[in-house]
Design a protein around this motif. Structure first.
Motif, PDB file in Angstrom:
ATOM      1  N   ARG A   1       0.831  -1.208   0.000  1.00  0.00           N
ATOM      2  CA  ARG A   1       0.000   0.000   0.000  1.00  0.00           C
ATOM      3  C   ARG A   1       0.868   1.261   0.000  1.00  0.00           C
ATOM      4  O   ARG A   1       0.598   2.223  -0.718  1.00  0.00           O
ATOM      5  CB  ARG A   1      -0.928  -0.008   1.222  1.00  0.00           C
ATOM      6  CG  ARG A   1      -1.932   1.136   1.237  1.00  0.00           C
ATOM      7  CD  ARG A   1      -2.864   1.027   2.427  1.00  0.00           C
ATOM      8  NE  ARG A   1      -3.653  -0.186   2.402  1.00  0.00           N
ATOM      9  CZ  ARG A   1      -4.729  -0.365   1.633  1.00  0.00           C
ATOM     10  NH1 ARG A   1      -5.124   0.612   0.818  1.00  0.00           N
ATOM     11  NH2 ARG A   1      -5.406  -1.493   1.679  1.00  0.00           N
ATOM     12  N   ASP A   2       1.920   1.243   0.813  1.00  0.00           N
ATOM     13  CA  ASP A   2       2.811   2.400   0.902  1.00  0.00           C
ATOM     14  C   ASP A   2       3.520   2.662  -0.429  1.00  0.00           C
ATOM     15  O   ASP A   2       3.560   3.809  -0.907  1.00  0.00           O
ATOM     16  CB  ASP A   2       3.833   2.169   2.005  1.00  0.00           C
ATOM     17  CG  ASP A   2       4.832   3.306   2.126  1.00  0.00           C
ATOM     18  OD1 ASP A   2       4.418   4.435   2.441  1.00  0.00           O
ATOM     19  OD2 ASP A   2       6.032   3.066   1.894  1.00  0.00           O
ATOM     20  N   LYS A   3       4.070   1.604  -1.034  1.00  0.00           N
ATOM     21  CA  LYS A   3       4.841   1.775  -2.264  1.00  0.00           C
ATOM     22  C   LYS A   3       3.966   2.192  -3.438  1.00  0.00           C
ATOM     23  O   LYS A   3       4.341   3.073  -4.239  1.00  0.00           O
ATOM     24  CB  LYS A   3       5.597   0.489  -2.598  1.00  0.00           C
ATOM     25  CG  LYS A   3       6.665   0.110  -1.580  1.00  0.00           C
ATOM     26  CD  LYS A   3       7.684   1.235  -1.404  1.00  0.00           C
ATOM     27  CE  LYS A   3       8.728   0.898  -0.369  1.00  0.00           C
ATOM     28  NZ  LYS A   3       9.670   2.015  -0.115  1.00  0.00           N
ATOM     29  N   TRP A   4       2.796   1.595  -3.563  1.00  0.00           N
ATOM     30  CA  TRP A   4       1.931   1.964  -4.691  1.00  0.00           C
ATOM     31  C   TRP A   4       1.209   3.282  -4.442  1.00  0.00           C
ATOM     32  O   TRP A   4       0.863   3.993  -5.389  1.00  0.00           O
ATOM     33  CB  TRP A   4       0.967   0.824  -4.998  1.00  0.00           C
ATOM     34  CG  TRP A   4       1.687  -0.300  -5.689  1.00  0.00           C
ATOM     35  CD1 TRP A   4       2.173  -1.437  -5.134  1.00  0.00           C
ATOM     36  CD2 TRP A   4       2.065  -0.339  -7.069  1.00  0.00           C
ATOM     37  NE1 TRP A   4       2.814  -2.195  -6.074  1.00  0.00           N
ATOM     38  CE2 TRP A   4       2.765  -1.555  -7.269  1.00  0.00           C
ATOM     39  CE3 TRP A   4       1.867   0.514  -8.156  1.00  0.00           C
ATOM     40  CZ2 TRP A   4       3.271  -1.928  -8.511  1.00  0.00           C
ATOM     41  CZ3 TRP A   4       2.376   0.149  -9.396  1.00  0.00           C
ATOM     42  CH2 TRP A   4       3.066  -1.054  -9.572  1.00  0.00           C
ATOM     43  N   GLY A   5       1.013   3.638  -3.164  1.00  0.00           N
ATOM     44  CA  GLY A   5       0.504   4.967  -2.871  1.00  0.00           C
ATOM     45  C   GLY A   5       1.517   6.030  -3.262  1.00  0.00           C
ATOM     46  O   GLY A   5       1.160   7.086  -3.801  1.00  0.00           O
ATOM     47  N   GLU A   6       2.791   5.723  -3.031  1.00  0.00           N
ATOM     48  CA  GLU A   6       3.861   6.633  -3.447  1.00  0.00           C
ATOM     49  C   GLU A   6       3.910   6.766  -4.966  1.00  0.00           C
ATOM     50  O   GLU A   6       4.101   7.857  -5.508  1.00  0.00           O
ATOM     51  CB  GLU A   6       5.189   6.102  -2.921  1.00  0.00           C
ATOM     52  CG  GLU A   6       6.395   6.963  -3.271  1.00  0.00           C
ATOM     53  CD  GLU A   6       7.696   6.321  -2.807  1.00  0.00           C
ATOM     54  OE1 GLU A   6       8.117   5.318  -3.423  1.00  0.00           O
ATOM     55  OE2 GLU A   6       8.264   6.807  -1.826  1.00  0.00           O
ATOM     56  N   THR A   7       3.703   5.649  -5.655  1.00  0.00           N
ATOM     57  CA  THR A   7       3.663   5.693  -7.129  1.00  0.00           C
ATOM     58  C   THR A   7       2.519   6.571  -7.615  1.00  0.00           C
ATOM     59  O   THR A   7       2.682   7.371  -8.546  1.00  0.00           O
ATOM     60  CB  THR A   7       3.507   4.265  -7.698  1.00  0.00           C
ATOM     61  OG1 THR A   7       4.670   3.508  -7.372  1.00  0.00           O
ATOM     62  CG2 THR A   7       3.339   4.290  -9.211  1.00  0.00           C
ATOM     63  N   LEU A   8       1.366   6.430  -6.978  1.00  0.00           N
ATOM     64  CA  LEU A   8       0.211   7.237  -7.379  1.00  0.00           C
ATOM     65  C   LEU A   8       0.476   8.720  -7.170  1.00  0.00           C
ATOM     66  O   LEU A   8       0.067   9.562  -7.993  1.00  0.00           O
ATOM     67  CB  LEU A   8      -1.019   6.798  -6.582  1.00  0.00           C
ATOM     68  CG  LEU A   8      -2.343   7.479  -6.941  1.00  0.00           C
ATOM     69  CD1 LEU A   8      -2.729   7.203  -8.387  1.00  0.00           C
ATOM     70  CD2 LEU A   8      -3.447   7.003  -5.995  1.00  0.00           C
ATOM     71  N   GLU A   9       1.177   9.062  -6.099  1.00  0.00           N
ATOM     72  CA  GLU A   9       1.438  10.464  -5.796  1.00  0.00           C
ATOM     73  C   GLU A   9       2.592  11.054  -6.598  1.00  0.00           C
ATOM     74  O   GLU A   9       2.537  12.210  -7.025  1.00  0.00           O
ATOM     75  CB  GLU A   9       1.760  10.615  -4.299  1.00  0.00           C
ATOM     76  CG  GLU A   9       0.585  10.345  -3.381  1.00  0.00           C
ATOM     77  CD  GLU A   9       0.973  10.470  -1.918  1.00  0.00           C
ATOM     78  OE1 GLU A   9       2.100  10.911  -1.634  1.00  0.00           O
ATOM     79  OE2 GLU A   9       0.148  10.109  -1.059  1.00  0.00           O
ATOM     80  N   LYS A  10       3.635  10.243  -6.839  1.00  0.00           N
ATOM     81  CA  LYS A  10       4.863  10.815  -7.402  1.00  0.00           C
ATOM     82  C   LYS A  10       5.402  10.105  -8.640  1.00  0.00           C
ATOM     83  O   LYS A  10       6.327  10.635  -9.276  1.00  0.00           O
ATOM     84  CB  LYS A  10       5.979  10.783  -6.342  1.00  0.00           C
ATOM     85  CG  LYS A  10       5.627  11.468  -5.045  1.00  0.00           C
ATOM     86  CD  LYS A  10       6.748  11.254  -4.019  1.00  0.00           C
ATOM     87  CE  LYS A  10       6.394  11.860  -2.682  1.00  0.00           C
ATOM     88  NZ  LYS A  10       7.454  11.614  -1.662  1.00  0.00           N
ATOM     89  N   GLY A  11       4.860   8.938  -8.977  1.00  0.00           N
ATOM     90  CA  GLY A  11       5.522   8.160 -10.016  1.00  0.00           C
ATOM     91  C   GLY A  11       4.683   7.723 -11.187  1.00  0.00           C
ATOM     92  O   GLY A  11       5.087   6.828 -11.947  1.00  0.00           O
ATOM     93  N   ILE A  12       3.534   8.341 -11.393  1.00  0.00           N
ATOM     94  CA  ILE A  12       2.682   7.859 -12.482  1.00  0.00           C
ATOM     95  C   ILE A  12       3.303   8.102 -13.863  1.00  0.00           C
ATOM     96  O   ILE A  12       2.978   7.398 -14.813  1.00  0.00           O
ATOM     97  CB  ILE A  12       1.269   8.488 -12.424  1.00  0.00           C
ATOM     98  CG1 ILE A  12       1.334  10.011 -12.577  1.00  0.00           C
ATOM     99  CG2 ILE A  12       0.550   8.087 -11.150  1.00  0.00           C
ATOM    100  CD1 ILE A  12      -0.038  10.651 -12.719  1.00  0.00           C
ATOM    101  N   ALA A  13       4.212   9.050 -13.952  1.00  0.00           N
ATOM    102  CA  ALA A  13       4.842   9.334 -15.241  1.00  0.00           C
ATOM    103  C   ALA A  13       5.649   8.154 -15.757  1.00  0.00           C
ATOM    104  O   ALA A  13       5.924   8.063 -16.960  1.00  0.00           O
ATOM    105  CB  ALA A  13       5.752  10.558 -15.132  1.00  0.00           C
ATOM    106  N   PHE A  14       6.022   7.246 -14.870  1.00  0.00           N
ATOM    107  CA  PHE A  14       6.852   6.105 -15.270  1.00  0.00           C
ATOM    108  C   PHE A  14       6.040   4.835 -15.502  1.00  0.00           C
ATOM    109  O   PHE A  14       6.605   3.783 -15.762  1.00  0.00           O
ATOM    110  CB  PHE A  14       7.927   5.857 -14.213  1.00  0.00           C
ATOM    111  CG  PHE A  14       8.817   7.045 -13.988  1.00  0.00           C
ATOM    112  CD1 PHE A  14       9.756   7.425 -14.930  1.00  0.00           C
ATOM    113  CD2 PHE A  14       8.693   7.816 -12.840  1.00  0.00           C
ATOM    114  CE1 PHE A  14      10.571   8.525 -14.730  1.00  0.00           C
ATOM    115  CE2 PHE A  14       9.502   8.922 -12.628  1.00  0.00           C
ATOM    116  CZ  PHE A  14      10.446   9.279 -13.577  1.00  0.00           C
TER     117      PHE A  14
END
Length: 250
Positions: A182-195
């Motif tokens: 949850r933490d890692k994919w929440g971080e992706t949603l907030e900061k990493g969707i461009a990748f």
């Protein structure tokens, strides 16, 4: 009393130590866990009789080196190191090793489990190698480069899920794994969707899977299943069926 009830009681103690990465509790529960599992295995095999005083016998030095005891010990230590790694808690692993060495010597039961979390693994072959390689990155504290982050998190989640299901401590590993997921994919949603691949399709899917509030095996499996296209992972029919079966809620 040496019976299934005693097995459950001792299992509960080591379960709590594993899920919380509590080194002191783990070291305290470890000998009792090895004793009861070894004794019940021998009892079922008919090689021992229930003790007249109802007390589970301590293990002899020879028994501590037996294959069955080493297997149980390695599984318990590996499971503990997995949950500690998910929390980036390198100190917890050190805090387990030191007293076990003091009690049993350098070659304590299950000591080989620590190799996966310390020894360099250039080309992982076994599932333990893959878990160990990922865990070492977690314990190092070095961030994964953003372009690779989501893909590596996906692979790590899959390897940890596979290993957890082969352990005597599946739920004790899966709960911390779910929190980490949850933490890692929440971080992706907030900061990493461009990748991510096909952002317009996969970002809504990511939001949907993170809307699930339960931190359990179906949640982890659903993230892996739904996010595979986002990190360009192709799942064969067997892998898809495996994850679908785990993601299904009764």
């Amino acid at each position: 009393m040496t019976d299934t009830a005693e097995l459950i009681r001792r299992k509960q103690a080591i379960n709590l130590a594993v899920v919380h990465s509590d080194a002191e509790a783990f070291v305290a529960a470890f000998p009792a866990w090895l004793e009861i599992t070894a004794f019940i295995s021998a009892l079922r095999a008919g090689s021992v009789q229930p003790p007249t005083d109802g007390v589970t016998p301590a293990l002899t030095p020879q028994q501590l080196k037996s294959g069955g005891v080493i297997h149980v010990a390695k599984d318990a230590l590996f499971s503990f190191c997995m949950t500690a790694s998910l929390k980036g808690d390198k100190d917890a692993i050190e805090a387990v090793e030191t007293p076990l060495k003091a009690a049993y010597g350098d070659d304590f039961p299950g000591a080989v489990a620590l190799w996966s979390f310390r020894s360099p693994i250039a080309e992982p072959i076994s599932l333990e190698d893959h878990v160990g390689q990922a865990a070492q990155k977690m314990l190092s504290g070095e961030p994964i480069p953003p372009p690779m982050r989501a893909a590596e998190n996906w692979t790590t989640g899959l390897r940890f899920l596979e290993k957890a299901r082969k352990s005597n401590f599946p739920q004790e590993i899966i709960y911390p794994l779910a929190l980490w997921t949850r933490d890692k994919w929440g971080e992706t949603l907030e900061k990493g969707i461009a990748f991510l691949q096909h952002i317009e399709d996969n970002v809504p899917v990511l939001r949907e899977v993170l809307d699930e509030t339960r931190n359990d095996e179906p949640f982890v499996a659903n993230v892996l299943l739904k996010m595979a296209p986002a990190v360009d992972r192709e799942l064969n029919d067997e892998a898809q069926g495996f994850l679908r079966s785990l993601a299904r809620r009764g």
